[in-house]
Design a protein around this motif. Structure first.
Motif, PDB file in Angstrom:
ATOM      1  N   UNK A  23       0.048  -4.319   5.484  1.00 28.39           N
ATOM      2  CA  UNK A  23      -0.475  -4.040   4.280  1.00 28.39           C
ATOM      3  C   UNK A  23      -1.224  -2.717   4.060  1.00 28.39           C
ATOM      4  N   UNK A  24      -0.957  -1.947   2.860  1.00 28.45           N
ATOM      5  CA  UNK A  24      -1.663  -0.759   2.625  1.00 28.45           C
ATOM      6  C   UNK A  24      -2.891  -0.829   2.483  1.00 28.45           C
ATOM      7  N   UNK A  25      -3.826  -0.066   3.086  1.00 29.30           N
ATOM      8  CA  UNK A  25      -5.189   0.084   2.927  1.00 29.30           C
ATOM      9  C   UNK A  25      -5.820   0.586   1.391  1.00 29.30           C
ATOM     10  N   UNK A  26      -6.807   0.184   1.126  1.00 30.87           N
ATOM     11  CA  UNK A  26      -7.459   0.938  -0.248  1.00 30.87           C
ATOM     12  C   UNK A  26      -7.252   2.403  -0.358  1.00 30.87           C
ATOM     13  N   UNK A  27      -7.664   3.072   1.029  1.00 25.42           N
ATOM     14  CA  UNK A  27      -7.640   4.231   1.012  1.00 25.42           C
ATOM     15  C   UNK A  27      -6.171   4.780   1.059  1.00 25.42           C
ATOM     16  N   UNK A  28      -5.252   4.272   1.604  1.00 28.78           N
ATOM     17  CA  UNK A  28      -3.786   4.684   1.528  1.00 28.78           C
ATOM     18  C   UNK A  28      -3.450   4.531  -0.112  1.00 28.78           C
ATOM     19  N   UNK A  29      -3.585   3.502  -0.733  1.00 25.39           N
ATOM     20  CA  UNK A  29      -3.500   3.217  -2.131  1.00 25.39           C
ATOM     21  C   UNK A  29      -3.993   4.383  -2.954  1.00 25.39           C
ATOM     22  N   UNK A  30      -5.154   4.950  -2.717  1.00 24.43           N
ATOM     23  CA  UNK A  30      -5.975   5.705  -3.502  1.00 24.43           C
ATOM     24  C   UNK A  30      -5.293   7.223  -3.066  1.00 24.43           C
ATOM     25  N   UNK A  31      -4.787   7.299  -2.073  1.00 23.41           N
ATOM     26  CA  UNK A  31      -4.273   8.601  -1.609  1.00 23.41           C
ATOM     27  C   UNK A  31      -2.750   8.630  -2.432  1.00 23.41           C
ATOM     28  N   UNK A  32      -1.963   7.561  -2.425  1.00 25.65           N
ATOM     29  CA  UNK A  32      -0.776   7.830  -3.114  1.00 25.65           C
ATOM     30  C   UNK A  32      -0.903   7.569  -4.565  1.00 25.65           C
ATOM     31  N   UNK A  33      -1.837   6.932  -5.197  1.00 22.88           N
ATOM     32  CA  UNK A  33      -2.086   7.392  -6.501  1.00 22.88           C
ATOM     33  C   UNK A  33      -2.472   8.841  -6.915  1.00 22.88           C
ATOM     34  N   UNK A  34      -3.369   9.460  -5.933  1.00 17.59           N
ATOM     35  CA  UNK A  34      -4.001  10.897  -6.319  1.00 17.59           C
ATOM     36  C   UNK A  34      -2.500  11.655  -6.236  1.00 17.59           C
ATOM     37  N   UNK A  35      -1.681  11.453  -5.048  1.00 18.32           N
ATOM     38  CA  UNK A  35      -0.504  12.287  -4.883  1.00 18.32           C
ATOM     39  C   UNK A  35       0.523  12.080  -6.217  1.00 18.32           C
ATOM     40  N   UNK A  36       0.653  10.894  -7.024  1.00 18.45           N
ATOM     41  CA  UNK A  36       1.544  10.623  -7.798  1.00 18.45           C
ATOM     42  C   UNK A  36       0.934  11.492  -9.144  1.00 18.45           C
ATOM     43  N   UNK A  37      -0.403  11.366  -9.340  1.00 18.76           N
ATOM     44  CA  UNK A  37      -0.850  11.912 -10.600  1.00 18.76           C
ATOM     45  C   UNK A  37      -0.802  13.347 -10.452  1.00 18.76           C
ATOM     46  N   UNK A  38      -0.686  14.020  -9.109  1.00 21.67           N
ATOM     47  CA  UNK A  38      -0.376  15.637  -8.996  1.00 21.67           C
ATOM     48  C   UNK A  38       1.201  15.583  -9.322  1.00 21.67           C
ATOM     49  N   UNK A  39       1.894  14.802  -9.328  1.00 14.37           N
ATOM     50  CA  UNK A  39       3.394  14.967  -9.494  1.00 14.37           C
ATOM     51  C   UNK A  39       4.201  15.406  -8.216  1.00 14.37           C
ATOM     52  N   UNK A  40       3.397  14.766  -7.030  1.00 15.97           N
ATOM     53  CA  UNK A  40       4.052  14.911  -5.758  1.00 15.97           C
ATOM     54  C   UNK A  40       5.030  13.715  -5.629  1.00 15.97           C
ATOM     55  N   UNK A  41       6.319  14.054  -4.964  1.00 17.48           N
ATOM     56  CA  UNK A  41       7.225  12.843  -4.512  1.00 17.48           C
ATOM     57  C   UNK A  41       7.236  12.873  -3.002  1.00 17.48           C
TER      58      UNK A  41
END
Length: 132
Positions: free
Chosen positions: A3-21
């Protein structure tokens, strides 16, 4: 994969908002580095104006797979939110790009869900449809 941790989910969401793939199997530390670099670049240069969905060929908000999201879907139904690379990616008969595509789990076969989750170029986030 666990399972992804809440920290990992937040990090992925931040990356997506920045347009990172990024691949789904990237480590937390490496992803955090990429996010920090992107944030530094964003402070240096203003973001370009957002293109309209018609100009990019993307579906408007609330539309998935060319069909508007079903407002009759009961609240609390489990869904997945899928983000793909900037150039887009087809998987399980669906197109995924940098904009979120929300899919009801009930509408996916087990094989389709497995294909989507196993693709390293897609970021899959489990969600619960909020009550209207």
């Amino acid at each position: 994969m666990g399972e992804k941790t809440p920290e990992r989910i937040a990090l992925e969401e931040k990356a997506l908002k920045l347009g990172l793939s990024f691949p789904g199997n990237i480590g937390d530390e490496k992803l955090a580095e990429r996010v920090a670099e992107a944030e530094a670049r964003a402070k240096e240069t203003p973001p370009p104006p957002a293109a309209s969905p018609a100009a990019t060929g993307a579906a408007p908000a609330g539309v998935k797979d060319g069909t508007p999201a079903d407002p009759a879907t009961p609240p609390g139904l489990a869904v997945i939110e899928v983000h793909g690379p900037a150039r887009g990616r087809w998987r399980a008969g669906r197109h995924f790009g940098p904009e979120a595509v929300v899919l009801d789990l009930a509408a996916l076969s087990e094989a389709e869900l497995a294909l989507i989750r196993a693709d390293p170029l897609l970021v899959v986030v489990d969600r619960v449809r909020p009550a209207s």
